[in-house]
Design a protein around this motif. Structure first.
Motif, short mmCIF file in Angstrom:
data_model
loop_
_atom_site.label_atom_id
_atom_site.label_comp_id
_atom_site.label_asym_id
_atom_site.label_seq_id
_atom_site.Cartn_x
_atom_site.Cartn_y
_atom_site.Cartn_z
N ILE A 115 -35.48 -1.12 33.33
CA ILE A 115 -34.09 -0.84 32.99
C ILE A 115 -33.20 -1.58 33.96
O ILE A 115 -33.31 -1.42 35.18
N PHE A 163 -40.03 5.65 25.23
CA PHE A 163 -39.08 6.25 26.17
C PHE A 163 -38.29 5.17 26.91
O PHE A 163 -37.06 5.24 27.01
N ILE A 164 -39.00 4.16 27.41
CA ILE A 164 -38.33 3.09 28.17
C ILE A 164 -37.36 2.32 27.28
O ILE A 164 -36.21 2.06 27.67
N GLU A 198 -30.01 2.73 24.57
CA GLU A 198 -28.88 3.66 24.69
C GLU A 198 -27.94 3.25 25.81
O GLU A 198 -26.73 3.44 25.71
N PHE A 199 -28.49 2.69 26.88
CA PHE A 199 -27.68 2.21 27.99
C PHE A 199 -26.74 1.10 27.54
O PHE A 199 -25.68 0.88 28.11
N GLU A 221 -36.27 -7.53 29.19
CA GLU A 221 -35.14 -6.78 28.66
C GLU A 221 -34.06 -7.69 28.08
O GLU A 221 -33.54 -7.46 26.99
N ASN A 254 -35.92 3.30 24.56
CA ASN A 254 -34.81 4.17 24.21
C ASN A 254 -33.75 4.14 25.30
O ASN A 254 -32.54 4.07 25.03
N LYS A 255 -34.19 4.22 26.56
CA LYS A 255 -33.26 4.19 27.69
C LYS A 255 -32.48 2.88 27.74
O LYS A 255 -31.27 2.85 27.93
N ILE A 256 -33.21 1.78 27.56
CA ILE A 256 -32.56 0.47 27.58
C ILE A 256 -31.50 0.37 26.49
O ILE A 256 -30.36 -0.03 26.72
N LYS A 288 -30.12 -2.60 36.24
CA LYS A 288 -29.19 -1.81 37.02
C LYS A 288 -27.83 -2.50 37.11
O LYS A 288 -26.97 -2.07 37.86
N ASP A 341 -44.63 6.25 26.21
CA ASP A 341 -43.99 5.65 27.39
C ASP A 341 -43.11 4.46 27.01
O ASP A 341 -41.97 4.33 27.47
#
Length: 312
Positions: free
Chosen positions: A3, A37-38, A44-45, A132, A40-42, A5, A34
């Motif tokens: 992800i 989840f990763i 949504e961010f 990413e 999804n975080k990327i 920063k 896993d």
């Protein structure tokens, strides 16, 4: 995958096109918890709304329950129940979803696997592990291109609609003063008698045309032998017109023949066979109304008659 920063202001300059402030929806189909989840975080961010499914079968169910279709689908290939290949085929064969950009994201990274995925027709094929920035750039590019395709499609539809409207208006203008409805009665003393025409003003000799059609049909069917409605499409060559006429009658003891015979007809420069079928339906209604009410309310039918010539 990791992800980022970086702040959003820096990120927005890194990957392609401007998608404005829309919150685009991504359907993510991935059986690995896993990775799901990763990702999804990327996503949504980066302000994407993400819907999940663990395999193709679950994804189809998720799609059927969504109020709005996703803007893009990202799918793994090796999954239980229904793999990515079968899921993509199901999407491609569904007209509701086949337009949605579809990306494979898979650990199958051999040239043969990538070639197979692209041969199936997917919009892109990414391999794991994915960088990413590459993932975000691919998603933004596919959504942007699809957005432009939809915009062009809508503009084309609008242009076609405007063109169709112009054609219809042109057809309507061409018919002005050349489309008529007439009613001709048989009079025992004088023969065919034009008793009604619409519009009620015309430079076209409707009385002569009506008489000519009536006499021609009388020759075919015989005077006084009409027991049910009969229709005929006829060319009136000497007036460069065509007519579709419906002959009908009803009992009337006041008349010597015992029946009131009449003709209702539509006159126009050209009448096709297909148009005549539509005209017949209207004239049958007109005739039935006349039998019941002894009058014709042409305003009820005129627009329907004009529409036949403007749209066919």
């Amino acid at each position: 995958m990791r992800i980022s920063k970086h702040k959003k202001e820096k990120r927005s300059r890194n990957h392609t096109p401007d998608l404005s402030e829309d919150n685009y929806i991504i359907l993510l189909v991935e059986d690995n918890d896993d990775i799901r989840f990763i990702m999804n975080k990327i996503l949504e961010f980066h302000d994407y709304k993400v819907c999940h499914a663990k395999n193709g079968e679950d994804a189809l169910k998720v799609l059927s329950e969504m109020e709005k279709s996703p803007d893009i689908i990202i799918s793994d290939i090796m999954m239980p129940k229904m793999d990515g290949y079968d899921f993509f085929r199901a999407i491609s064969n569904n007209s509701q979803y086949s337009h949605i950009p579809f990306i494979f994201l898979s650990a199958l990274d051999s040239p043969e696997d990538i070639r197979l995925g692209k041969l199936l027709g997917v919009d892109d094929y990414l391999t794991k592990p994915i960088v990413e920035e590459d993932l975000l750039a691919t998603i933004a590019g596919k959504i942007y291109r699809n957005k432009k395709r939809v915009e062009v499609s809508e503009k084309l539809k609008q242009l076609l609609l405007e063109k169709e409207t112009q054609i219809r208006k042109g057809s309507s203008d061409e018919l002005e003063g050349k489309l008529f409805f007439i009613k001709v009665d048989w009079d025992d003393r004088i023969g065919p008698d034009l008793v009604y025409n619409y519009p009620n003003t015309s430079k076209v000799p409707l009385e002569k045309i009506g008489t000519q059609i009536f006499q021609a049909i009388s020759t075919i069917y015989g005077q006084g032998r009409l027991t049910e409605a009969e229709g005929i499409l006829i060319n009136i060559e000497n007036f460069k017109m065509a007519g579709y006429a419906l002959f009908d009658s009803f009992a009337d003891e006041k008349l010597r023949s015992g029946a009131n015979e009449y003709m209702v007809a539509v006159i126009a420069p050209i009448i096709t066979y297909y148009q005549s079928l539509q005209i017949k339906k209207i004239l049958l209604e007109v005739s039935e109304e006349f039998k019941k009410m002894k009058k014709i309310r042409m305003n009820m039918y005129w627009d329907a008659i004009k529409e036949i010539f403007e749209t066919s």
